[in-house]
Design a protein around this motif. Structure first.
Motif, PDB file in Angstrom:
ATOM      1  N   HIS A   4      11.010  18.963  47.190  1.00 60.30           N
ATOM      2  CA  HIS A   4      10.727  19.480  46.588  1.00 60.30           C
ATOM      3  C   HIS A   4      10.515  20.600  47.578  1.00 60.30           C
ATOM      4  CE1 HIS A   4      10.691  16.594  42.994  1.00 60.30           C
ATOM      5  NE2 HIS A   4      10.027  17.661  42.450  1.00 60.30           N
ATOM      6  N   TYR A   5      10.621  22.096  46.756  1.00 54.21           N
ATOM      7  CA  TYR A   5      10.068  22.924  47.852  1.00 54.21           C
ATOM      8  C   TYR A   5       9.471  23.843  47.862  1.00 54.21           C
ATOM      9  CZ  TYR A   5      14.789  25.032  47.632  1.00 54.21           C
ATOM     10  OH  TYR A   5      15.059  26.500  46.990  1.00 54.21           O
ATOM     11  N   ILE A   6       8.880  24.438  48.074  1.00 52.66           N
ATOM     12  CA  ILE A   6       8.162  25.968  47.667  1.00 52.66           C
ATOM     13  C   ILE A   6       8.013  27.097  49.202  1.00 52.66           C
ATOM     14  CG2 ILE A   6       6.001  25.245  48.044  1.00 52.66           C
ATOM     15  CD1 ILE A   6       5.046  26.869  45.525  1.00 52.66           C
ATOM     16  N   PRO A  66       3.657  39.079  47.745  1.00 50.94           N
ATOM     17  CA  PRO A  66       2.245  38.699  47.374  1.00 50.94           C
ATOM     18  C   PRO A  66       1.996  37.145  47.416  1.00 50.94           C
ATOM     19  CG  PRO A  66       3.275  39.078  45.738  1.00 50.94           C
ATOM     20  CD  PRO A  66       4.304  39.168  45.949  1.00 50.94           C
ATOM     21  N   PHE A  67       0.374  36.426  48.419  1.00 53.27           N
ATOM     22  CA  PHE A  67       0.385  36.042  48.188  1.00 53.27           C
ATOM     23  C   PHE A  67      -0.890  35.425  47.625  1.00 53.27           C
ATOM     24  CE2 PHE A  67       1.750  35.894  52.765  1.00 53.27           C
ATOM     25  CZ  PHE A  67       2.467  34.960  52.626  1.00 53.27           C
ATOM     26  N   ASN A  68      -1.291  33.522  47.178  1.00 49.52           N
ATOM     27  CA  ASN A  68      -1.746  33.717  45.969  1.00 49.52           C
ATOM     28  C   ASN A  68      -2.714  32.464  46.535  1.00 49.52           C
ATOM     29  OD1 ASN A  68      -0.653  34.963  43.358  1.00 49.52           O
ATOM     30  ND2 ASN A  68       0.685  33.765  44.090  1.00 49.52           N
ATOM     31  N   GLU A  69      -3.122  31.799  46.003  1.00 47.11           N
ATOM     32  CA  GLU A  69      -4.061  30.855  46.077  1.00 47.11           C
ATOM     33  C   GLU A  69      -3.714  29.018  45.492  1.00 47.11           C
ATOM     34  OE1 GLU A  69      -8.661  30.625  45.761  1.00 47.11           O
ATOM     35  OE2 GLU A  69      -8.803  28.597  43.700  1.00 47.11           O
ATOM     36  N   ALA A  70      -3.746  28.520  46.963  1.00 50.84           N
ATOM     37  CA  ALA A  70      -2.964  27.410  45.696  1.00 50.84           C
ATOM     38  C   ALA A  70      -4.250  26.101  46.164  1.00 50.84           C
ATOM     39  CB  ALA A  70      -2.438  27.124  46.980  1.00 50.84           C
ATOM     40  N   HIS A  71      -4.137  24.481  44.977  1.00 53.75           N
ATOM     41  CA  HIS A  71      -4.993  24.053  44.935  1.00 53.75           C
ATOM     42  C   HIS A  71      -4.144  22.535  45.058  1.00 53.75           C
ATOM     43  CE1 HIS A  71      -7.297  20.902  42.669  1.00 53.75           C
ATOM     44  NE2 HIS A  71      -8.111  21.674  43.092  1.00 53.75           N
ATOM     45  N   GLU A 116       1.437  25.542  41.587  1.00 52.77           N
ATOM     46  CA  GLU A 116       2.652  26.690  42.652  1.00 52.77           C
ATOM     47  C   GLU A 116       3.409  26.268  41.235  1.00 52.77           C
ATOM     48  OE1 GLU A 116       1.705  28.099  46.384  1.00 52.77           O
ATOM     49  OE2 GLU A 116       1.484  25.721  46.059  1.00 52.77           O
ATOM     50  N   ALA A 117       4.519  27.001  41.656  1.00 51.13           N
ATOM     51  CA  ALA A 117       5.964  26.197  40.227  1.00 51.13           C
ATOM     52  C   ALA A 117       6.811  25.905  42.452  1.00 51.13           C
ATOM     53  CB  ALA A 117       6.620  28.184  40.155  1.00 51.13           C
ATOM     54  N   TRP A 118       6.816  25.233  42.625  1.00 56.19           N
ATOM     55  CA  TRP A 118       7.925  23.812  43.033  1.00 56.19           C
ATOM     56  C   TRP A 118       9.369  23.722  42.701  1.00 56.19           C
ATOM     57  CZ3 TRP A 118       6.247  21.280  47.665  1.00 56.19           C
ATOM     58  CH2 TRP A 118       4.875  21.312  48.381  1.00 56.19           C
ATOM     59  N   THR A 119      10.460  24.081  43.693  1.00 60.91           N
ATOM     60  CA  THR A 119      12.033  23.842  42.874  1.00 60.91           C
ATOM     61  C   THR A 119      12.687  22.393  43.304  1.00 60.91           C
ATOM     62  OG1 THR A 119      12.292  25.936  43.389  1.00 60.91           O
ATOM     63  CG2 THR A 119      13.786  24.283  43.895  1.00 60.91           C
ATOM     64  N   ARG A 120      12.413  21.538  42.389  1.00 61.94           N
ATOM     65  CA  ARG A 120      12.938  20.208  43.015  1.00 61.94           C
ATOM     66  C   ARG A 120      15.316  20.911  42.970  1.00 61.94           C
ATOM     67  NH1 ARG A 120      16.303  15.650  39.538  1.00 61.94           N
ATOM     68  NH2 ARG A 120      14.881  14.127  40.946  1.00 61.94           N
TER      69      ARG A 120
END
Lengths: 266, 266
Positions: A194-196, A201-206, A238-242
């Motif tokens: 997977h990748y992101i 605009p940046f966001n918070e990631a957990h 966050e939305a990761w791409t497979r």
């Protein structure tokens, strides 16, 4: 098997946040206790390279603690946590592996299990340990050196040959891998990857593997572009791409720039 | 120029004591502030290898602190602190350098300054950085690969060729170096290099660069044998042997087993 982590950026960036979650999987939140390693390319031209290796679990390795805390600035990173399939648990079987070709270091990590993979090698690159993964890396560099001779190819030509190599590997079993030479990061998905791409605009990631968040607005500038690649997503908001199995992608400066299908290359 | 530190042992041993004093010379008791590195060979057969590199001074490097405190067990170690003569201060110019030959890693560090040293190289080993030292290492491995082909030689034959290579290097300037493949540690003295063989009966040793002592009786067994090699002695209460300039020595399992003269080889 194992898990992979990679990073490609357009500006030197540390991987402390991602590696913190990733390294929890080496005996904490997951079973990959058979060693870990990480290779950083450094400097404007990405020629500098250092690889940290430890055959002990990343969750309890003093070295992993240093890597989590020491913000090494890099534009290309390849990391791995190991769950041994072939080869003993020892330093020479710990990924990523490193060799030099065309006056650059190349770093390689593999997640998979290549059955009956015993390719003919010219002898220029020979495995030091006894993993299928290091054999695959030697086969790959040997193929590139024989194909292109003394002159490094463009990345388009490189990718054509890489797709052929990936197809050969896939015929022997799962062959997810990351490869970098400090300019390009090449990712091949055979079963799971997977990748992101993070940019403004940046966001918070957990993180998924520990309760840690980061607000990328506070640590980035507007033009930053960072791709993180991992066997399974490292964050849960966050939305990761497979990446489709059978796909080979080349990332440069934080974005994908070239794609090949490894299942159409043979 | 730079300083070298090496260790050869018959039993896995940590180098924390020696490295502690040595690393003080990287900006503390001496001027070698332009980076440092250390390569450890691990495992019974010495095939495992990891190299720690940092272009910052060893006196203030968080990584050097880890190496000082983390007792990595090794039978062959090569370390270096840098005072740049040729090449920028950057990761790719930081010693020791590492390559693979005959299915083993080889690690090399150099103290000296080779003037107008621009040898013809086949392309199998190319420098990544721009130091005379890495060029010397590539020339050395290239020569070995061309001379011996696919089969690793005995150490006696290796030393014959190494003496030729050392003579070529010396013709261009100071060429003190350490080279190891995890089985053997080869030391060449062109101007400055000392060694000490420690074995029973063991004594207490006191570092020259900081007020630290160790009683080797407490950390060794009767059959242990450890050689430490350094540009200048690391302790002030032991008798170190100065290696004669023009001498190439091969250490195996903690003792010198083969000697050649590099000034008679041409």
């Amino acid at each position: 098997m194992c898990q992979l982590l990679g990073m490609s950026c357009n500006v030197p960036t540390d991987i402390c946040f991602s590696f913190s979650g990733f390294s929890r999987r080496g005996g904490g939140t997951d079973v990959h206790r058979d060693g870990w390693g990480i290779g950083f390319f450094e400097g404007d031209d990405g020629r500098g390279c250092r690889v940290f290796l430890d055959p002990s679990p990343s969750i309890e390795s003093p070295l992993a603690a240093v890597v989590r805390d020491y913000p090494i600035q890099s534009m290309n990173v390849v990391a791995h946590i190991r769950k041994a399939t072939q080869g003993d648990i020892c330093l020479q079987n710990t990924h990523p592996f490193q060799r030099e070709l065309w006056g650059r270091y190349w770093v390689f990590a593999h997640n998979g299990n290549l059955i009956d993979f015993d390719p003919a090698l010219s002898g220029r690159y020979l495995p030091v340990g006894n993993t299928d993964s290091e054999r695959a890396f030697c086969f790959l560099l040997d193929t590139l050196a024989l194909r292109f001779g003394a002159t490094a190819p463009s990345y388009e030509h490189l990718m054509d040959t890489m797709a052929e190599v990936a197809a050969v590997l896939r015929a022997h079993g799962p062959a997810n891998f990351l490869l970098s030479n400090g300019r390009w990061l090449i990712a091949h998905c055979s079963t799971d990857l997977h990748y992101i791409v993070r940019r403004a605009p940046f966001n918070e990631a957990h993180l998924k593997d520990e309760d840690v968040s980061i607000d990328f607005n506070e640590v980035t500038s507007e033009t930053d572009c960072v791709t993180v690649i991992a066997t399974t997503p490292l964050t849960d908001n966050e939305a990761w791409t497979r990446i489709d199995p059978g796909t080979l992608m080349l990332f440069r400066a934080g974005v994908p720039v070239e794609v090949r299908q490894s299942d159409q290359a043979t």
